[in-house]
Design an enzyme around this catalytic site. Structure first.
Site, PDB file in Angstrom:
ATOM      1  N   LYS A 176     -16.259  13.210  -2.015  1.00 17.88           N
ATOM      2  CA  LYS A 176     -15.805  12.038  -1.253  1.00 17.88           C
ATOM      3  C   LYS A 176     -16.921  11.625  -0.314  1.00 17.88           C
ATOM      4  CE  LYS A 176     -12.051   9.484  -0.907  1.00 17.88           C
ATOM      5  NZ  LYS A 176     -11.068   9.199  -1.980  1.00 17.88           N
TER       6      LYS A 176
HETATM    7  P1  NAD Z   1      -7.248  -0.830   0.896  1.00 16.64           P
HETATM    8  O1  NAD Z   1      -8.328  -0.908   1.886  1.00 16.64           O
HETATM    9  O2  NAD Z   1      -7.287  -1.741  -0.271  1.00 16.64           O
HETATM   10  O3  NAD Z   1      -5.818  -1.043   1.615  1.00 16.64           O
HETATM   11  C1  NAD Z   1      -5.413  -0.333   2.731  1.00 16.64           C
HETATM   12  C2  NAD Z   1      -4.158  -1.034   3.239  1.00 16.64           C
HETATM   13  O4  NAD Z   1      -3.571  -0.250   4.273  1.00 16.64           O
HETATM   14  C3  NAD Z   1      -4.431  -2.409   3.815  1.00 16.64           C
HETATM   15  O5  NAD Z   1      -3.417  -3.301   3.411  1.00 16.64           O
HETATM   16  C4  NAD Z   1      -4.313  -2.185   5.324  1.00 16.64           C
HETATM   17  O6  NAD Z   1      -3.937  -3.351   6.025  1.00 16.64           O
HETATM   18  C5  NAD Z   1      -3.220  -1.136   5.320  1.00 16.64           C
HETATM   19  N1  NAD Z   1      -3.129  -0.418   6.577  1.00 16.64           N
HETATM   20  C6  NAD Z   1      -4.120   0.083   7.359  1.00 16.64           C
HETATM   21  N2  NAD Z   1      -3.593   0.634   8.457  1.00 16.64           N
HETATM   22  C7  NAD Z   1      -2.249   0.477   8.356  1.00 16.64           C
HETATM   23  C8  NAD Z   1      -1.147   0.824   9.160  1.00 16.64           C
HETATM   24  N3  NAD Z   1      -1.356   1.407  10.323  1.00 16.64           N
HETATM   25  N4  NAD Z   1       0.120   0.535   8.742  1.00 16.64           N
HETATM   26  C9  NAD Z   1       0.317  -0.105   7.582  1.00 16.64           C
HETATM   27  N5  NAD Z   1      -0.689  -0.462   6.771  1.00 16.64           N
HETATM   28  C10 NAD Z   1      -1.943  -0.167   7.161  1.00 16.64           C
HETATM   29  O7  NAD Z   1      -7.176   0.689   0.451  1.00 16.64           O
HETATM   30  P2  NAD Z   1      -6.572   1.301  -0.876  1.00 16.64           P
HETATM   31  O8  NAD Z   1      -7.667   1.441  -1.854  1.00 16.64           O
HETATM   32  O9  NAD Z   1      -5.321   0.588  -1.238  1.00 16.64           O
HETATM   33  O10 NAD Z   1      -6.228   2.777  -0.369  1.00 16.64           O
HETATM   34  C11 NAD Z   1      -5.009   3.083   0.298  1.00 16.64           C
HETATM   35  C12 NAD Z   1      -4.755   4.576   0.165  1.00 16.64           C
HETATM   36  O11 NAD Z   1      -4.728   4.902  -1.228  1.00 16.64           O
HETATM   37  C13 NAD Z   1      -5.828   5.472   0.787  1.00 16.64           C
HETATM   38  O12 NAD Z   1      -5.235   6.648   1.276  1.00 16.64           O
HETATM   39  C14 NAD Z   1      -6.709   5.812  -0.398  1.00 16.64           C
HETATM   40  O13 NAD Z   1      -7.431   7.016  -0.221  1.00 16.64           O
HETATM   41  C15 NAD Z   1      -5.655   5.929  -1.472  1.00 16.64           C
HETATM   42  N6  NAD Z   1      -6.203   5.824  -2.827  1.00 16.64           N
HETATM   43  C16 NAD Z   1      -6.749   4.651  -3.268  1.00 16.64           C
HETATM   44  C17 NAD Z   1      -7.271   4.617  -4.552  1.00 16.64           C
HETATM   45  C18 NAD Z   1      -7.853   3.358  -5.137  1.00 16.64           C
HETATM   46  O14 NAD Z   1      -8.226   3.358  -6.319  1.00 16.64           O
HETATM   47  N7  NAD Z   1      -7.920   2.261  -4.396  1.00 16.64           N
HETATM   48  C19 NAD Z   1      -7.253   5.746  -5.369  1.00 16.64           C
HETATM   49  C20 NAD Z   1      -6.675   6.907  -4.887  1.00 16.64           C
HETATM   50  C21 NAD Z   1      -6.157   6.933  -3.594  1.00 16.64           C
END
Ligand code: NAD
Length: 429
Positions: free
Chosen positions: A118
């Site tokens: 990571k």
């Molecule tokens: P992203 O940046 O696209 O979205 C994050 C979202 O969370 C945004 O809508 C933001 O406004 C919201 N957010 C931030 N703080 C917040 C709060 N306090 N309350 C409510 N919403 C809040 O990120 P993502 O890629 O969707 O990732 C989100 C989670 O999923 C993370 O934990 C990431 O590690 C995990 N994840 C993502 C992927 C991927 O392929 N994108 C893969 C595995 C895991």
């Protein structure tokens, strides 16, 4: 440039919320259950390699700022390391170490030939220009380029990083290595060697395991009610896919706030609203709701899809969902997990299973890049479904066999696969 903080709810809890110590605690619980050799246990508790960086960047106003950056490689026994890069003001070295170890277990659970890694940079993308972001990304890519590569460690997007950032990393690596290397990152645009279906993969994988959980629990997905915290890549696409599968999305939130309509939100219109205004708040036909209240709603499926430590000892007693599908990494603390398990009636699909669709299609992207032969989206989605359904079944049967919760079951599946690879390879020299 001043750093504006993106609001993250601070939970009032006495628990230790350090993500790396949480990851070690989860690992220890499962290692104990499966009787892991003490030597291997010591090796697997720690990251193999952890790089901490100071990244100087020329800002648009002529000043120089130094950003903290990290890349952590947890384990490579089963293949090259793999893991996303997070840009967030609250990134810490321990968080990146935890996320790297979760990647190791995740890759093993879906049985793809990768280890875990990571990366992260402490920055606020909302307060930076595109030029500043590009210079920061290229400096970071240059600094980590000795330890990354298509057969060493392959980064991908995570919170607040996207296909443009992956393209800059791929370009920086390619320019400094003298040849084009699309296989050095995944999550690229499709016209640069990205895979169809990668953008939707985390959410689609989550849908497949939710469907499996519904079958096990006798819940009909058609008509099931859903609440989603976080409306970015994982959360917004999960909302779309679940609505297409007949579920009723009653509440969603993002960093600006949340919205609720118990009769169901129109997800297509909501996506257009978010694209136009930058937030879900203010959507017509809905009432405002806090992220905290959203987690406690009565619903069939709760999807935390934002950040860590959202379900803790403080609010766990008020969680009413029947399925908690962890699209985000680390949203439930170990103490809250134990309460949910004891209480019964709630199935937690742990992050290392629920969001593993992302890394699975990242693996497909890497395979396509190396073969220089690309698949269509139906092909990608069919292969993803097969992997996720099998992974759910492996985890569910292991949890039942050991009489443990789904998280510990998932860890046991992952640990046994990694331990077998390590003990067969041996400790070098
Ligand atoms: P992203 O940046 O696209 O979205 C994050 C979202 O969370 C945004 O809508 C933001 O406004 C919201 N957010 C931030 N703080 C917040 C709060 N306090 N309350 C409510 N919403 C809040 O990120 P993502 O890629 O969707 O990732 C989100 C989670 O999923 C993370 O934990 C990431 O590690 C995990 N994840 C993502 C992927 C991927 O392929 N994108 C893969 C595995 C895991």
């Amino acid at each position: 440039m001043a750093t504006a903080r993106i609001p993250v709810p601070i939970r009032q809890t006495t628990e230790d919320l350090n993500p790396f110590r949480i990851a070690m605690r989860q690992f220890d619980t499962a290692a104990e259950k499966c009787g892991l050799d003490p030597g291997l246990r010591e090796v697997l508790r720690r990251p193999r390699r952890a790089l901490s960086l100071s990244l100087p960047v020329k800002m648009d106003d002529g000043s120089t700022r130094v950003f903290d950056g990290f890349r952590v490689q947890h384990n490579s026994a089963r293949g090259p390391c793999k893991g996303g890069i997070r840009y967030h003001p609250d990134v810490t070295f321990d968080e990146v170490k935890a996320l790297a170890s979760w990647m190791t277990w995740k890759c093993a659970i879906v049985n793809i030939p990768f280890g875990g890694a990571k990366g992260g940079i402490v920055c606020d993308t909302h307060k930076m220009s595109k030029g500043e972001l590009e210079r920061l990304t290229r400096r970071y890519a240059y600094e980590i380029s000795p330890i990354i590569g298509p057969d060493k460690d392959i980064p991908a997007p995570d919170v607040y990083t996207d296909s443009q950032i992956m393209a800059w990393i791929m370009d920086t690596y390619s320019m400094t290595h003298g040849s084009s290397a699309p296989g050095v990152v995944t999550g690229k645009p499709t016209f640069l060697g990205g895979s169809f279906g990668r953008n939707e993969a985390t959410a689609r994988g989550c849908l497949f395991v939710i469907r499996s959980a519904c079958e096990v629990l006798g819940i009909k997905l058609n008509g099931a009610t859903v609440a989603i915290e976080g409306f970015g890549n994982a959360g917004s696409i999960a909302a779309q896919l679940l609505a297409q599968n007949g579920a009723t999305v009653i509440a969603v939130s993002d960093s600006q706030g949340g919205i609720l309509n118990r009769a169901g939100l129109n997800v297509s219109e909501l996506l257009a609203h978010k694209a136009k205004t930058g937030s879900v708040t203010g959507f017509h036909n809905s009432n405002p709701i806090s992220s905290d209240a959203l987690l406690e709603l009565q619903c069939d499926i709760l999807i935390p899809a934002a950040l860590e430590n959202q379900i803790t000892l403080e609010n766990v007693d008020r969680i009413q969902a029947r399925i908690v599908a962890e699209a985000a990494n680390g949203p439930t603390t170990p103490d809250a997990d134990a309460v949910l398990h004891q209480k019964g009636g709630v199935m937690v699909i742990p992050d290392i299973l629920a969001n593993a669709g992302g890394v699975t299609v990242s693996y497909f992207e890497w395979v396509q890049d190396l073969q220089e032969l690309f698949w269509d989206e139906d092909d990608v989605n069919r292969r993803l479904e097969r992997v996720m359904v099998k992974a759910f079944s492996d985890v569910h049967s292991t949890a039942k066999k050991h009489n443990v919760d789904m998280r510990t079951g998932a860890y046991i599946v992952g640990i046994e696969r990694v331990a077998t690879a390590m003990s067969t390879r041996g400790i070098w020299p």
